[in-house]
Design an enzyme around this catalytic site. Sequence first.
Site, PDB file in Angstrom:
ATOM      1  N   HIS A 142     -10.329   7.546   2.762  1.00 21.78           N
ATOM      2  CA  HIS A 142     -10.085   6.710   1.592  1.00 21.78           C
ATOM      3  C   HIS A 142     -10.975   5.465   1.616  1.00 21.78           C
ATOM      4  O   HIS A 142     -11.598   5.162   2.627  1.00 21.78           O
ATOM      5  CB  HIS A 142      -8.611   6.292   1.515  1.00 21.78           C
ATOM      6  CG  HIS A 142      -7.710   7.371   0.997  1.00 21.78           C
ATOM      7  ND1 HIS A 142      -7.163   8.334   1.819  1.00 21.78           N
ATOM      8  CD2 HIS A 142      -7.275   7.663  -0.255  1.00 21.78           C
ATOM      9  CE1 HIS A 142      -6.423   9.159   1.101  1.00 21.78           C
ATOM     10  NE2 HIS A 142      -6.473   8.779  -0.156  1.00 21.78           N
ATOM     11  N   LYS A 146      -7.712   0.463   0.980  1.00 26.29           N
ATOM     12  CA  LYS A 146      -6.391   1.089   1.146  1.00 26.29           C
ATOM     13  C   LYS A 146      -5.714   0.513   2.380  1.00 26.29           C
ATOM     14  O   LYS A 146      -6.311   0.455   3.455  1.00 26.29           O
ATOM     15  CB  LYS A 146      -6.538   2.608   1.286  1.00 26.29           C
ATOM     16  CG  LYS A 146      -5.201   3.341   1.366  1.00 26.29           C
ATOM     17  CD  LYS A 146      -5.392   4.840   1.267  1.00 26.29           C
ATOM     18  CE  LYS A 146      -4.091   5.599   1.407  1.00 26.29           C
ATOM     19  NZ  LYS A 146      -3.108   5.245   0.355  1.00 26.29           N
TER      20      LYS A 146
END
Length: 251
Positions: A142, A146
């Site tokens: 990600h 995040k």
Amino acid sequence: MINILLSGVSGAMGTTLQQIITANPNTQVVAGFDQQANTSLPFPVYTNLETCAEAVDVIIDFSHFAAFPKIFGFAKSKKIPIVIATTGLSETDLTAIKEGSLEFPVFKTANLSLGINLIAKMLNEMVAKLESGFDIEIIEKHHNKKQDAPSGTALLLADAINEGLETKKDYTFGRHGRDTKRTENELGIHAIRGGTIPGEHSVIFAGNDEIIEVSHMALSKKVFAEGAVKAAQYLVGKAPGLYDMSMVVND
């Protein structure tokens, strides 16, 4: 027309959701919620949900997990259906969701992508054939903003696998050290963070002389925004209960 209150309205996902909702002739954003007021949008943005005066059919929550108790408490008090897309929730939050779903419709899923949920279903059905002789590992990637790890989607996939196994696996989150030899009952889950990666997940079945890999890549946040809108449309009018994306997939 479905009236939506969008929580986390000023974030990246909130901005994408506004575009998707506006493009849908059956949905509209009537109010937003965020930690800071935003007067640049064509609808009111509240920092205190108790002052929200608009008629709301459903809430879509893509906010920070720290704000979740406040948002869910508001939904529960007003009995407004809520689509929960926030990840990193605590055990206390999860208990509140389960209890709240007895009183009003709650949609909770780790990933709103149609593809991911079809993969989870497929993994659940296929793992029994691979239980003997294959080591299972999950790698998720990600963007560098995040905050929670591993991703809720990685856990969704891991749970789907475990449910399909006769002998359940223990989750191992990353490995480090000089004595980390893999054990037979492990299911490894590994998180990578960097750049602007929207979301990538790979499930690896490593056997003797063969490797099976099942992968999913989200090329933009629109995948999740479109899924959230589908979930909101699905949830409106439902009886109290706990709903998830597998129900939308099978509907």
